[in-house]
Write an enzyme that holds these catalytic residues in place. Sequence first.
Site, PDB file in Angstrom:
ATOM      1  N   ARG A   1       0.858  -1.189   0.000  1.00 40.50           N
ATOM      2  CA  ARG A   1       0.000   0.000   0.000  1.00 40.50           C
ATOM      3  C   ARG A   1       0.896   1.241   0.000  1.00 40.50           C
ATOM      4  O   ARG A   1       1.658   1.457   0.944  1.00 40.50           O
ATOM      5  CB  ARG A   1      -0.923  -0.007   1.219  1.00 40.50           C
ATOM      6  CG  ARG A   1      -1.759   1.222   1.336  1.00 40.50           C
ATOM      7  CD  ARG A   1      -2.828   1.177   2.431  1.00 40.50           C
ATOM      8  NE  ARG A   1      -3.498   2.457   2.420  1.00 40.50           N
ATOM      9  CZ  ARG A   1      -3.549   3.312   3.438  1.00 40.50           C
ATOM     10  NH1 ARG A   1      -3.042   2.991   4.612  1.00 40.50           N
ATOM     11  NH2 ARG A   1      -4.136   4.473   3.304  1.00 40.50           N
TER      12      ARG A   1
ATOM     13  N   GLU B   1      -7.854   8.528   5.774  1.00 38.58           N
ATOM     14  CA  GLU B   1      -8.175   9.185   7.048  1.00 38.58           C
ATOM     15  C   GLU B   1      -8.610  10.645   6.909  1.00 38.58           C
ATOM     16  O   GLU B   1      -7.909  11.553   7.383  1.00 38.58           O
ATOM     17  CB  GLU B   1      -6.981   9.104   7.995  1.00 38.58           C
ATOM     18  CG  GLU B   1      -6.479   7.695   8.231  1.00 38.58           C
ATOM     19  CD  GLU B   1      -5.461   7.617   9.373  1.00 38.58           C
ATOM     20  OE1 GLU B   1      -5.010   8.664   9.850  1.00 38.58           O
ATOM     21  OE2 GLU B   1      -5.138   6.492   9.789  1.00 38.58           O
TER      22      GLU B   1
ATOM     23  N   ASN C   1      -8.237   1.699   9.570  1.00 39.28           N
ATOM     24  CA  ASN C   1      -6.973   1.893  10.286  1.00 39.28           C
ATOM     25  C   ASN C   1      -7.260   1.937  11.776  1.00 39.28           C
ATOM     26  O   ASN C   1      -8.139   2.679  12.218  1.00 39.28           O
ATOM     27  CB  ASN C   1      -6.315   3.224   9.893  1.00 39.28           C
ATOM     28  CG  ASN C   1      -5.845   3.244   8.448  1.00 39.28           C
ATOM     29  OD1 ASN C   1      -5.919   2.233   7.746  1.00 39.28           O
ATOM     30  ND2 ASN C   1      -5.359   4.382   8.008  1.00 39.28           N
TER      31      ASN C   1
ATOM     32  N   TYR D   1      -5.287   1.991  15.747  1.00 41.65           N
ATOM     33  CA  TYR D   1      -4.099   1.993  16.600  1.00 41.65           C
ATOM     34  C   TYR D   1      -4.437   1.878  18.087  1.00 41.65           C
ATOM     35  O   TYR D   1      -3.777   1.192  18.832  1.00 41.65           O
ATOM     36  CB  TYR D   1      -3.288   3.279  16.376  1.00 41.65           C
ATOM     37  CG  TYR D   1      -2.668   3.334  15.009  1.00 41.65           C
ATOM     38  CD1 TYR D   1      -1.428   2.747  14.773  1.00 41.65           C
ATOM     39  CD2 TYR D   1      -3.325   3.936  13.936  1.00 41.65           C
ATOM     40  CE1 TYR D   1      -0.861   2.765  13.510  1.00 41.65           C
ATOM     41  CE2 TYR D   1      -2.762   3.957  12.672  1.00 41.65           C
ATOM     42  CZ  TYR D   1      -1.534   3.364  12.463  1.00 41.65           C
ATOM     43  OH  TYR D   1      -0.985   3.377  11.213  1.00 41.65           O
TER      44      TYR D   1
ATOM     45  N   GLU E   1      -4.200  -0.228   7.991  1.00 38.35           N
ATOM     46  CA  GLU E   1      -3.079   0.158   8.857  1.00 38.35           C
ATOM     47  C   GLU E   1      -3.307  -0.368  10.253  1.00 38.35           C
ATOM     48  O   GLU E   1      -4.419  -0.262  10.788  1.00 38.35           O
ATOM     49  CB  GLU E   1      -2.940   1.691   8.982  1.00 38.35           C
ATOM     50  CG  GLU E   1      -2.333   2.370   7.802  1.00 38.35           C
ATOM     51  CD  GLU E   1      -2.262   3.886   7.987  1.00 38.35           C
ATOM     52  OE1 GLU E   1      -2.142   4.359   9.140  1.00 38.35           O
ATOM     53  OE2 GLU E   1      -2.346   4.581   6.973  1.00 38.35           O
TER      54      GLU E   1
HETATM   55  C1  GCO Z   1      -2.283   7.456   9.380  1.00 36.76           C
HETATM   56  C2  GCO Z   1      -1.222   7.628   8.781  1.00 36.76           C
HETATM   57  C3  GCO Z   1       0.124   7.271   9.042  1.00 36.76           C
HETATM   58  C4  GCO Z   1       0.679   7.480  10.407  1.00 36.76           C
HETATM   59  C5  GCO Z   1       0.261   6.390  11.346  1.00 36.76           C
HETATM   60  C6  GCO Z   1       0.822   6.544  12.725  1.00 36.76           C
HETATM   61  O1  GCO Z   1      -2.925   7.081   8.305  1.00 36.76           O
HETATM   62  O2  GCO Z   1      -2.580   7.851  10.444  1.00 36.76           O
HETATM   63  O3  GCO Z   1      -1.498   6.855   7.664  1.00 36.76           O
HETATM   64  O4  GCO Z   1       0.621   8.157   8.124  1.00 36.76           O
HETATM   65  O5  GCO Z   1       2.044   7.495  10.303  1.00 36.76           O
HETATM   66  O6  GCO Z   1      -1.108   6.374  11.478  1.00 36.76           O
HETATM   67  O7  GCO Z   1       0.408   7.739  13.282  1.00 36.76           O
END
Ligand code: GCO
Length: 442
Positions: A82, A170, A296, A298, A352
């Site tokens: 990607r 995003e 995505n 985290y 992600e």
């Molecule tokens: C995101 C971004 C990344 C960041 C990652 C960590 O899509 O937020 O794609 O560019 O680096 O998320 O913060």
Amino acid sequence: MSKFLLPENSVMLSSDFIYGVATASFQIEGGANNRLPCIWDTFCDTPNKIADGSNGKIACDHYTLWQQDIELIESFGVDAYRLSISWPRVINKSGELNQEGVNFYLGILDKLKAKNIKAFVTLYHWDLPQHLEDNGGWLNRETAYRFQEYADLISQAFGDRVYSYVTLNEPFCSAYLGYEAGIHAPGIVGKEYGKKAAHHLLLAHGLAMQVLTKNSPDTLNGIVLNFTPCYPASNKSEDKFAAEFADDYFNQWYIKPVFDGQYPEILSQLPKEHQPDILEGDLAIISHPTDFLGVNFYTRAIYRADEQEIFFQIDPPEPRTDIGWEIYPQAFTELLTSLNETYTLPPIYITENGAAMDDKIIDGAVNDLDRIDYYNKHLNAVHNAIEQGVNIKGYFAWSLMDNFEWAEGYLKRFGIVYVDYETQVRTIKASGYAYKNLISQR
Ligand code: GCO
């Protein structure tokens, strides 16, 4: 533990589950003299915006080292890569293709194709051409039409080299961080701007979907949204309300118009001057059918009620990654099952997921057991969501290699490959070997 362990019968161990690695243009490319300036160049040149005062002029010098980087990608045995396209590299000021920039990506796409690696191409990962920002950027509705023209030209130029197109990465970050909180480029602050920018971004997505559907009907065309699930600080009804409001404001705001053709109900509760300018027909454009949804993930966020601001985010509890984000994999499963219950969704790809850790290179090796643990838990969280009926087709690690982490500069490392920015030497971390091992088990 130095390996990822999924249950033996997991569909994530079958050969049709796609594994990949992800990057973004501004974060890795460098080669800034060979393109027009973007809003991140300007933001980096503004004092005190980037933690280490750095910029994206060289980054990982992928602009020079792309061939060896593709060999590196291949060495993991991944099915997919990607990447994102730098809009200011491929379109000149008068809106025509810049062939030199296009050729850079054609080289990459051809090499990926020769190696049988599927290209997942993101058209917008935050590097808006500065001349468009000078004209109002995402606060100007016209920018959505400039994006459509760019998507039209580039999808014709790339032909059949692409497996999947993502319109926007995003939009929450572009809109909220860029035009409301002001901690990302272009650094505009004010609640009256965030939702207006968001609406034009979502409109840009829908307009681009129209041309992608026409020019490139055989690729998987969709959008990538990030989610930070919102949890209440207590069982009190006011904290629950605060978390739900925050969820609508930060998360549902971006998915609901795309899949339900409407904004969350809190729209009418926002002060008039904070509301977007929605023209008739906009939501029909925004809700153009997509072939997939990129998710995505985290971390999560915890909120309590606040009289003035409605919600207030409390400090994330331990354990946390090096960027201060709580490690809470259960929220990943809960997010995926709840999206699946709330919306009628196309197949999902995890586009992600990953962690910044305080990596140390010792004797030429990075033994990032903390990152391995993060990945292992989150891969299993995805597995659990699949077990509960969510249709998930693939997973991309963020990121292939350490890179420019936006407002954090080069201080935070998200790679499964370590980058020495002095020498540009790449070193596969223990997490990279664990990922390779997982992929080879299928
Ligand atoms: C995101 C971004 C990344 C960041 C990652 C960590 O899509 O937020 O794609 O560019 O680096 O998320 O913060």
